[in-house]
Design a protein around this motif. Structure first.
Motif, short mmCIF file in Angstrom:
data_model
loop_
_atom_site.label_atom_id
_atom_site.label_comp_id
_atom_site.label_asym_id
_atom_site.label_seq_id
_atom_site.Cartn_x
_atom_site.Cartn_y
_atom_site.Cartn_z
N GLU A 3 0.82 -1.24 0.15
CA GLU A 3 0.02 0.04 0.17
C GLU A 3 0.93 1.28 -0.03
N LEU A 4 1.84 1.36 0.77
CA LEU A 4 2.81 2.27 0.87
C LEU A 4 3.68 2.35 -0.25
N ASP A 5 4.09 1.65 -1.14
CA ASP A 5 4.45 1.55 -2.58
C ASP A 5 3.76 2.40 -3.50
N GLN A 6 2.39 1.78 -3.52
CA GLN A 6 1.33 2.35 -4.45
C GLN A 6 1.12 3.82 -3.99
N PHE A 7 1.12 4.28 -2.90
CA PHE A 7 1.01 5.51 -2.55
C PHE A 7 2.15 6.30 -3.10
N ALA A 8 3.41 5.80 -2.85
CA ALA A 8 4.74 6.68 -3.33
C ALA A 8 4.53 7.00 -4.94
N GLN A 9 4.01 5.67 -5.39
CA GLN A 9 3.79 6.04 -6.96
C GLN A 9 2.73 7.20 -7.39
N ASP A 10 1.66 7.01 -6.59
CA ASP A 10 0.37 8.05 -6.90
C ASP A 10 0.87 9.44 -6.57
N LEU A 11 1.88 9.43 -5.45
CA LEU A 11 2.33 10.96 -5.22
C LEU A 11 3.28 11.24 -6.04
N GLU A 12 4.10 10.27 -6.44
CA GLU A 12 5.21 10.89 -7.71
C GLU A 12 4.23 11.55 -8.98
N GLU A 13 3.29 10.79 -9.34
CA GLU A 13 2.42 11.15 -10.31
C GLU A 13 1.92 12.55 -10.15
N ALA A 14 1.20 12.80 -8.85
CA ALA A 14 0.66 13.99 -8.51
C ALA A 14 1.54 15.16 -8.47
N LEU A 15 2.91 14.67 -8.10
CA LEU A 15 3.78 15.72 -7.95
C LEU A 15 4.34 16.23 -9.18
N GLU A 16 4.42 15.35 -10.28
CA GLU A 16 4.88 15.90 -11.44
C GLU A 16 3.87 16.49 -12.27
N ALA A 17 2.39 16.31 -12.02
CA ALA A 17 1.54 17.11 -12.37
C ALA A 17 1.36 18.61 -11.89
N ARG A 18 1.72 18.54 -10.47
CA ARG A 18 1.95 19.85 -9.77
C ARG A 18 3.16 20.63 -10.33
N GLU A 19 4.16 20.01 -10.25
CA GLU A 19 5.39 20.69 -10.93
C GLU A 19 5.27 21.36 -12.34
N ALA A 20 4.48 20.47 -13.31
CA ALA A 20 4.28 21.09 -14.62
C ALA A 20 3.33 22.24 -14.59
N GLU A 21 2.58 22.30 -13.55
CA GLU A 21 1.48 23.31 -13.43
C GLU A 21 2.52 24.70 -12.72
N LEU A 22 3.29 24.55 -11.91
CA LEU A 22 4.25 25.59 -11.12
C LEU A 22 5.07 26.34 -12.39
N ARG A 23 5.72 25.27 -13.34
CA ARG A 23 6.39 25.66 -14.26
C ARG A 23 5.87 26.71 -15.13
#
Length: 471
Positions: A3-23
């Protein structure tokens, strides 16, 4: 996958989307906030210089800046007020210029340390509470100086001070909002790195029973896995809390929802071509900052001309004056022969200056510039509505005319001092301070003009190569 590995993967995807919006939106908007702050502070600082409340940059701070440094905010004695405020406002202005011209507004550069430093700099002056009752020493002292201007009878200066403070307050609060959003994203990126690198290196792959002991293990393994990043104990503890069985699942869910809500996947829209008018408007504001110096110069030149004309003439000087008047065929006005060094050839040249016509022209220019400095005035509104080509023509023409005017002011000053004997020379009023301030302002305007030309040529080159400059 746990479950924690899945969370880390979901978090990575959410952060990438967020960082794209910030840029895409936040980082450009953040830089634009500092551009607005710089423009407004230049207007306010120039006003304080004209009023004699501060002195111009005494140590040339702008030439030595390589990173953001927060100016001192320590209390000072009343006898040190002028020197301290001159130094601190010069440092603050130089830092703002560094931020908009050289600072790296990228997510790679903006780590948690840089974000903290940039936030502290943005809060250095409390523009919302710029008053004599402010708790910060520098804000309070600057508030006292601005209050003196606002209590004066010069309505134009009151308008400039009020407008500049409002713009600085608005832009700084907007910048802090952007910094808060970037910091929130960076904190989660930091925590993801802790999950993926520091925890496994410390042997902490299961639920943690003793957070304090686990923190020590992570600290011990830090240099080998997270070298170069500061150890943030509170963020490591947040990771433990989010990974725990009691309440951790809810915390993880809220975190992902927050990131996904903050970073919606918007449709790709075509951006408009870069608008370079703002750079030209900054150049016009820099030129307009010469208004008070021009007014003071006109007054001093008129006083010096009166001293020259009222001095006692020798018989030879009297004959030369009569001959000159007969040769020119004019009774009204004064024509002064001056010398100057041609910058292109290095040769000494001579010219005649029709004095009244020249100083009247300076007065007209000062009135135009005063109108530009007032953002609520018709002159500034007209400039804002002008086309890019018209703004460029205005800046280019005024730079040339003002440069010529400065040379003639300097020549007249030299001539007055050469024509009057040593005893009467003490009565002459020097214009070196006004010349220096106007040269500084014209240099700023010229720099902005060069920035515009350089950027314009870059865009045109991209177009010729078939590259969209909005990408």
């Amino acid at each position: 996958m746990t479950e924690l590995d899945q969370f880390a993967q979901d978090l990575e995807e959410a952060l990438e989307a967020r960082e794209a919006e910030l840029r895409e939106t936040t980082l450009p908007a953040l830089k634009q906030c500092y551009v607005r702050m710089n423009s407004s502070f230049e207007a306010l600082h120039t006003l304080l210089l004209k009023k004699g409340l501060v002195k111009s940059d005494p140590y040339g701070f702008e030439e030595r800046i390589s990173e953001i440094t927060i100016p001192s905010d320590q209390p000072f004695l009343e006898s040190e007020r002028e020197r301290e405020m001159s130094v601190r406002t010069a440092q603050y202005g130089a830092q703002l210029a560094f931020v908009i011209n050289y600072y790296d507004f990228s997510l790679e550069h903006l780590d948690l340390r840089e974000l903290k430093k940039l936030s502290q700099f943005t809060r250095y002056l409390n523009w919302q509470n710029l008053s004599e009752t402010a708790t910060q020493p520098t804000t309070r002292a600057l508030g006292e100086q601005v209050s003196k201007v606002k209590r004066g009878s010069d309505q134009l200066s009151v308008n400039i001070a009020t407008d500049a403070q409002e713009q600085l307050d608005s832009a700084s609060r907007e910048a802090l909002d952007h910094l808060k959003r970037i910091t929130a994203c960076k904190r989660e990126r930091y925590k993801l790195d802790v999950r993926r690198r520091a925890l496994p290196a410390a042997g902490l792959t299961r639920e943690i029973s003793s957070p304090e002991a686990a923190v020590q293990k992570v600290r011990s393994a830090w240099q080998g896995t997270m070298a170069g990043q500061p150890f943030a104990r509170e963020l490591v503890l947040e990771v433990f809390q989010e990974n725990s069985g009691s309440g951790g699942e809810a915390a993880r869910r809220v975190l992902l929802e927050t990131l996904r809500t903050a970073a919606p996947r918007a449709k790709k829209v075509r951006k408009a071509e870069p608008d370079l008018r703002e750079t030209l408007l900054e150049s016009t504001r820099a030129l307009a900052s010469c208004s008070r110096s021009l007014e003071d110069t006109v007054q001093k030149l008129n006083d010096n001309a009166m001293i020259l004309e009222n001095r006692k003439l020798s018989f030879g000087e009297m004959l030369r004056a009569i001959w000159k008047r007969l040769r020119s065929g004019e009774e009204d006005g004064h024509v002064y022969a001056v010398e100057y060094i041609d910058e292109k050839t290095g040769m000494r040249k001579a010219e005649e200056i029709r004095f009244e016509e020249f100083v009247n022209g300076l007065s007209r220019r000062a009135r135009v510039y005063n109108g530009i400095l007032s953002r609520s005035g018709s002159a500034w509104t007209k400039l804002q509505q002008s086309k890019e080509e018209e703004l460029l023509q205005f800046v280019t023409r005024d730079l040339q005319e003002l440069t010529l005017a400065l040379r003639r002011i300097e020549s007249l000053d030299t001539m007055f001092r050469g024509e009057i004997d040593r005893e009467q020379r003490k009565r002459l009023r020097g214009v070196n301070a006004e010349i220096a301030l106007m040269r500084e302002n014209t240099q700023r305007a010229r720099k902005k003009n060069h920035e515009y030309v350089s950027r314009y040529e870059e865009i045109e080159q991209l177009k010729r190569l078939g590259i969209d400059p909005t990408d």
